[in-house]
Design a protein around this motif. Sequence first.
Motif, PDB file in Angstrom:
ATOM      1  N   GLY A 136       0.530  -1.182  -0.380  1.00 20.32           N
ATOM      2  CA  GLY A 136       0.222  -0.206  -0.021  1.00 20.32           C
ATOM      3  C   GLY A 136       0.921   1.153  -0.059  1.00 20.32           C
ATOM      4  N   MET A 137      -0.008   2.478  -0.045  1.00 23.17           N
ATOM      5  CA  MET A 137       0.794   4.058  -0.381  1.00 23.17           C
ATOM      6  C   MET A 137       1.124   4.278   0.606  1.00 23.17           C
ATOM      7  SD  MET A 137      -0.078   5.223  -4.737  1.00 23.17           S
ATOM      8  CE  MET A 137      -1.495   3.953  -4.476  1.00 23.17           C
ATOM      9  N   HIS A 138       1.821   4.950   1.879  1.00 19.47           N
ATOM     10  CA  HIS A 138       1.434   6.303   2.678  1.00 19.47           C
ATOM     11  C   HIS A 138       1.337   7.474   2.152  1.00 19.47           C
ATOM     12  CE1 HIS A 138       4.103   2.771   5.223  1.00 19.47           C
ATOM     13  NE2 HIS A 138       4.670   2.476   4.488  1.00 19.47           N
ATOM     14  N   ILE A 139       0.168   7.743   2.764  1.00 19.99           N
ATOM     15  CA  ILE A 139       0.037   8.536   2.481  1.00 19.99           C
ATOM     16  C   ILE A 139       0.256   9.951   3.727  1.00 19.99           C
ATOM     17  CG2 ILE A 139      -2.728  10.331   3.171  1.00 19.99           C
ATOM     18  CD1 ILE A 139      -3.796   7.691   2.097  1.00 19.99           C
ATOM     19  N   ASN A 140       1.233  10.529   3.070  1.00 20.35           N
ATOM     20  CA  ASN A 140       2.014  11.674   3.631  1.00 20.35           C
ATOM     21  C   ASN A 140       0.851  13.247   4.632  1.00 20.35           C
ATOM     22  OD1 ASN A 140       4.351  12.023   2.573  1.00 20.35           O
ATOM     23  ND2 ASN A 140       4.311  12.395   1.190  1.00 20.35           N
ATOM     24  N   GLU A 141       0.315  12.099   5.790  1.00 15.56           N
ATOM     25  CA  GLU A 141      -0.604  12.440   6.470  1.00 15.56           C
ATOM     26  C   GLU A 141       0.335  13.566   7.694  1.00 15.56           C
ATOM     27  OE1 GLU A 141      -2.761   9.419   8.586  1.00 15.56           O
ATOM     28  OE2 GLU A 141      -0.706   8.483   8.760  1.00 15.56           O
ATOM     29  N   ASP A 142       1.520  13.820   7.734  1.00 18.17           N
ATOM     30  CA  ASP A 142       2.309  15.535   8.281  1.00 18.17           C
ATOM     31  C   ASP A 142       0.881  16.905   7.513  1.00 18.17           C
ATOM     32  OD1 ASP A 142       3.108  14.754   6.001  1.00 18.17           O
ATOM     33  OD2 ASP A 142       4.937  15.889   7.192  1.00 18.17           O
ATOM     34  N   HIS A 143       0.463  15.904   5.903  1.00 19.74           N
ATOM     35  CA  HIS A 143       0.163  17.900   5.600  1.00 19.74           C
ATOM     36  C   HIS A 143      -1.214  17.272   4.430  1.00 19.74           C
ATOM     37  CE1 HIS A 143       4.604  18.732   5.173  1.00 19.74           C
ATOM     38  NE2 HIS A 143       4.724  17.765   4.345  1.00 19.74           N
ATOM     39  N   PHE A 144      -1.136  16.417   4.706  1.00 23.77           N
ATOM     40  CA  PHE A 144      -2.998  15.484   4.165  1.00 23.77           C
ATOM     41  C   PHE A 144      -3.893  14.616   5.777  1.00 23.77           C
ATOM     42  CE2 PHE A 144      -0.083  15.556   0.820  1.00 23.77           C
ATOM     43  CZ  PHE A 144      -0.376  16.606   0.534  1.00 23.77           C
ATOM     44  N   ILE A 145      -4.883  14.726   6.041  1.00 22.50           N
ATOM     45  CA  ILE A 145      -5.812  14.140   6.363  1.00 22.50           C
ATOM     46  C   ILE A 145      -6.788  13.546   5.438  1.00 22.50           C
ATOM     47  CG2 ILE A 145      -7.798  13.391   7.875  1.00 22.50           C
ATOM     48  CD1 ILE A 145      -7.177  16.348   9.277  1.00 22.50           C
ATOM     49  N   ALA A 146      -6.664  11.735   5.352  1.00 21.38           N
ATOM     50  CA  ALA A 146      -7.000  10.799   5.041  1.00 21.38           C
ATOM     51  C   ALA A 146      -8.781  10.464   5.261  1.00 21.38           C
ATOM     52  CB  ALA A 146      -6.380   9.690   4.064  1.00 21.38           C
ATOM     53  N   GLU A 147      -9.988  10.000   5.022  1.00 26.01           N
ATOM     54  CA  GLU A 147     -10.888   9.415   5.346  1.00 26.01           C
ATOM     55  C   GLU A 147     -11.611   8.954   4.536  1.00 26.01           C
ATOM     56  OE1 GLU A 147     -13.398  12.723   7.805  1.00 26.01           O
ATOM     57  OE2 GLU A 147     -13.061  13.839   6.084  1.00 26.01           O
ATOM     58  N   ILE A 148     -12.348   7.597   4.682  1.00 31.04           N
ATOM     59  CA  ILE A 148     -12.941   6.853   3.504  1.00 31.04           C
ATOM     60  C   ILE A 148     -14.801   6.958   3.890  1.00 31.04           C
ATOM     61  CG2 ILE A 148     -13.481   4.711   3.005  1.00 31.04           C
ATOM     62  CD1 ILE A 148     -10.878   5.240   1.803  1.00 31.04           C
ATOM     63  N   ILE A 149     -15.171   6.830   2.963  1.00 28.45           N
ATOM     64  CA  ILE A 149     -16.504   7.799   3.582  1.00 28.45           C
ATOM     65  C   ILE A 149     -17.529   6.670   1.907  1.00 28.45           C
ATOM     66  CG2 ILE A 149     -16.370  10.130   4.063  1.00 28.45           C
ATOM     67  CD1 ILE A 149     -17.387  10.797   1.025  1.00 28.45           C
ATOM     68  N   ASP A 150     -19.185   6.621   3.133  1.00 27.15           N
ATOM     69  CA  ASP A 150     -19.811   6.001   1.795  1.00 27.15           C
ATOM     70  C   ASP A 150     -20.283   7.019   0.861  1.00 27.15           C
ATOM     71  OD1 ASP A 150     -22.153   5.118   0.352  1.00 27.15           O
ATOM     72  OD2 ASP A 150     -22.887   3.748   2.879  1.00 27.15           O
ATOM     73  N   PRO A 151     -19.268   6.363  -0.890  1.00 24.89           N
ATOM     74  CA  PRO A 151     -19.638   7.840  -1.707  1.00 24.89           C
ATOM     75  C   PRO A 151     -21.261   8.287  -1.677  1.00 24.89           C
ATOM     76  CG  PRO A 151     -18.764   5.375  -2.637  1.00 24.89           C
ATOM     77  CD  PRO A 151     -18.513   5.479  -0.833  1.00 24.89           C
ATOM     78  N   ASP A 152     -22.024   6.984  -1.258  1.00 25.00           N
ATOM     79  CA  ASP A 152     -23.152   7.477  -1.534  1.00 25.00           C
ATOM     80  C   ASP A 152     -24.007   8.740  -0.244  1.00 25.00           C
ATOM     81  OD1 ASP A 152     -23.640   6.078  -3.984  1.00 25.00           O
ATOM     82  OD2 ASP A 152     -24.329   4.057  -2.566  1.00 25.00           O
ATOM     83  N   THR A 153     -23.784   8.150   0.462  1.00 25.99           N
ATOM     84  CA  THR A 153     -24.521   8.443   1.943  1.00 25.99           C
ATOM     85  C   THR A 153     -23.492   9.685   2.569  1.00 25.99           C
ATOM     86  OG1 THR A 153     -23.220   6.974   3.075  1.00 25.99           O
ATOM     87  CG2 THR A 153     -25.581   6.620   2.789  1.00 25.99           C
ATOM     88  N   GLY A 154     -22.735   9.686   2.397  1.00 30.80           N
ATOM     89  CA  GLY A 154     -20.680  10.602   2.360  1.00 30.80           C
ATOM     90  C   GLY A 154     -21.153  10.448   4.229  1.00 30.80           C
ATOM     91  N   GLU A 155     -21.049   9.088   5.016  1.00 29.35           N
ATOM     92  CA  GLU A 155     -21.232   8.478   5.521  1.00 29.35           C
ATOM     93  C   GLU A 155     -19.221   8.404   6.413  1.00 29.35           C
ATOM     94  OE1 GLU A 155     -22.022   4.716   8.658  1.00 29.35           O
ATOM     95  OE2 GLU A 155     -22.997   5.220   7.290  1.00 29.35           O
ATOM     96  N   VAL A 156     -18.715   8.815   7.354  1.00 26.26           N
ATOM     97  CA  VAL A 156     -17.476   8.232   7.226  1.00 26.26           C
ATOM     98  C   VAL A 156     -17.444   6.864   8.164  1.00 26.26           C
ATOM     99  CG1 VAL A 156     -15.069   8.837   8.429  1.00 26.26           C
ATOM    100  CG2 VAL A 156     -17.111  10.861   8.117  1.00 26.26           C
ATOM    101  N   LEU A 157     -16.354   5.887   7.211  1.00 30.44           N
ATOM    102  CA  LEU A 157     -16.753   4.732   7.245  1.00 30.44           C
ATOM    103  C   LEU A 157     -15.542   4.649   8.371  1.00 30.44           C
ATOM    104  CD1 LEU A 157     -17.113   3.707   3.955  1.00 30.44           C
ATOM    105  CD2 LEU A 157     -18.988   3.761   5.376  1.00 30.44           C
ATOM    106  N   PRO A 158     -15.658   3.046   9.159  1.00 29.96           N
ATOM    107  CA  PRO A 158     -14.730   2.923   9.756  1.00 29.96           C
ATOM    108  C   PRO A 158     -13.896   2.598   9.492  1.00 29.96           C
ATOM    109  CG  PRO A 158     -16.896   1.321   9.602  1.00 29.96           C
ATOM    110  CD  PRO A 158     -17.052   2.668   8.527  1.00 29.96           C
ATOM    111  N   GLU A 159     -12.710   2.143  10.165  1.00 32.94           N
ATOM    112  CA  GLU A 159     -11.010   1.625   9.267  1.00 32.94           C
ATOM    113  C   GLU A 159     -11.371   0.912   8.498  1.00 32.94           C
ATOM    114  OE1 GLU A 159      -7.751   0.980  12.141  1.00 32.94           O
ATOM    115  OE2 GLU A 159      -8.294   3.175  12.610  1.00 32.94           O
ATOM    116  N   GLY A 160     -10.301   0.278   7.765  1.00 33.42           N
ATOM    117  CA  GLY A 160     -10.435  -1.053   6.975  1.00 33.42           C
ATOM    118  C   GLY A 160     -11.771  -0.944   5.833  1.00 33.42           C
ATOM    119  N   ALA A 161     -12.499  -0.431   5.993  1.00 32.36           N
ATOM    120  CA  ALA A 161     -13.561  -0.245   4.954  1.00 32.36           C
ATOM    121  C   ALA A 161     -13.387   0.165   3.967  1.00 32.36           C
ATOM    122  CB  ALA A 161     -14.824   0.598   5.667  1.00 32.36           C
ATOM    123  N   GLU A 162     -14.064  -1.141   2.600  1.00 36.38           N
ATOM    124  CA  GLU A 162     -13.716   0.484   1.520  1.00 36.38           C
ATOM    125  C   GLU A 162     -14.609   1.313   1.291  1.00 36.38           C
ATOM    126  OE1 GLU A 162     -12.634  -1.894  -2.406  1.00 36.38           O
ATOM    127  OE2 GLU A 162     -14.377  -1.204  -3.019  1.00 36.38           O
ATOM    128  N   GLY A 163     -14.120   2.223   0.389  1.00 38.35           N
ATOM    129  CA  GLY A 163     -15.600   3.937   0.499  1.00 38.35           C
ATOM    130  C   GLY A 163     -14.768   4.655  -0.852  1.00 38.35           C
TER     131      GLY A 163
END
Length: 433
Positions: A255-282
């Motif tokens: 997997g690719m390391h996200i430069n988290e000191d410059h960017f925050i990453a979230e994974i959301i449900d593309p239909d509802t916008g709800e933030v998904l738990p760690e490990g979920a696809e979205g």
Amino acid sequence: MELYFQKEAECMPRDQIRALQSEKLVKQVRHVWDNVPYYRKLMEEKGITPDDIKSVDDLHKLPFISKKDLRETYPYGLLGTPLSEVVRIHSTSGTTGKRVIAYYTQHDLDLWSDCVARAIVAAGGTKDDVVQVCYGYGLFTGGAGIHDGSHKVGCMTLPMSSGNTDRQIGFMMDLHSTILCCTPSYAAYLGETMKERGLTPEDIPLKAGIFGAEAWSEEMRQDIEKTMGIKAYDIYGLTEISGPGVAYECSQQGGMHINEDHFIAEIIDPDTGEVLPEGAEGELVFTTLDKEAFPLLRYRTRDICRLHYERCECGRTFVRMEKPKGRSDDMMIIRGVNVFPSQIETVLLNNGYPANYQIIVDRVNNSDTLDILVEMTPEMFTDNLGEIEERQKKLVADLKDMLGIKAVVKLVAPKTIQRSEGKAVRVIDKRKI
Ligand code: DLL
């Protein structure tokens, strides 16, 4: 031995990353509120002010922003600084609508090149390396972005830009390029051409490749690695957030390391916008933390993937994103079934076809059609029609297993599908819907 470009940041304990992100987020939110009226309006519509954002825990309160907002505010509506502070722009290709322009101050360019430098060092790059940059130079972020990162590491940088394959190979052999940077589809094409010229992996001076800007499969990675005798690393990024280097692969390639000191990453449900738990696809969503000229809060990328927070053997603590399996807007709905081009590519590569194919979707008599043109390799090429038919049948069956729907497969002669020097155009959707 694992090398780092900025070890302190790349290996920062996770609680410190979170504290740093919280501190920067508060400032970035204040920056957009004070300087970007469009953002202030979006926040006001949600009933929030900068005082409501005290840490990363409050991120979910912020409104999303999407490509639609970027288009609506074209060209200057999201600018966070006076134009006199802007030193460069880049732009997306605009194939699906109006171009998006990203602005950079000198500070923004410096941070971006740090991110790319991290990627080059993670791929084994040092100042002794010769980096051949064959991403396009110009409005596309690939050429200029990798170029600046390569300078920062101190590598000898070959600003080749894309195309002119014979010249690429000539320079590579004469100047002993050790790291190749281009789209994976162009890397595959270069590999194919080298093979045709009788070059074996032993003749090719490269040790690594840093490939990104489009989705590519593990099978394609193996194919390129074998043809060129290199280790192929993935790199991810998007113009809106900076360009290449938002995330990068390390020696572990898990997997690719996200430069988290410059960017925050979230994974959301593309239909509802709800933030998904760690490990979920979205859908992957980014918030920039340090950007001056083009700050974006909760930008919806449309890229579909998962994030992994487990420790990586390389020592980096940044979260890892899986290869995006495609974009939610790449996804085709064919006869009601969701189909990603990457699924088709996996089947083709598993059957020994290099990734030269074209997917043509149409609608005939109100029913969707899916035709896939697949190029044979010179070794496979035959005029024995029976054999070709058998091969086609096998692909149709494997595709049915993978996708759940039937496709029409046509094997075509080597070199009949146009090669791409940048991002490959794999899908032609002729449906008017
Ligand atoms: O493609 C930036 C880039 C240049 C990345 C060179 C890596 C190397 P855009 O043209 O704005 O920017 O396209 C961004 O490309 O949202 C993804 O859908 C896709 N993409 C980029 N990198 C990868 C990757 C550049 N490694 C869009 N794997 C993104 C899969 C990728 N898709």
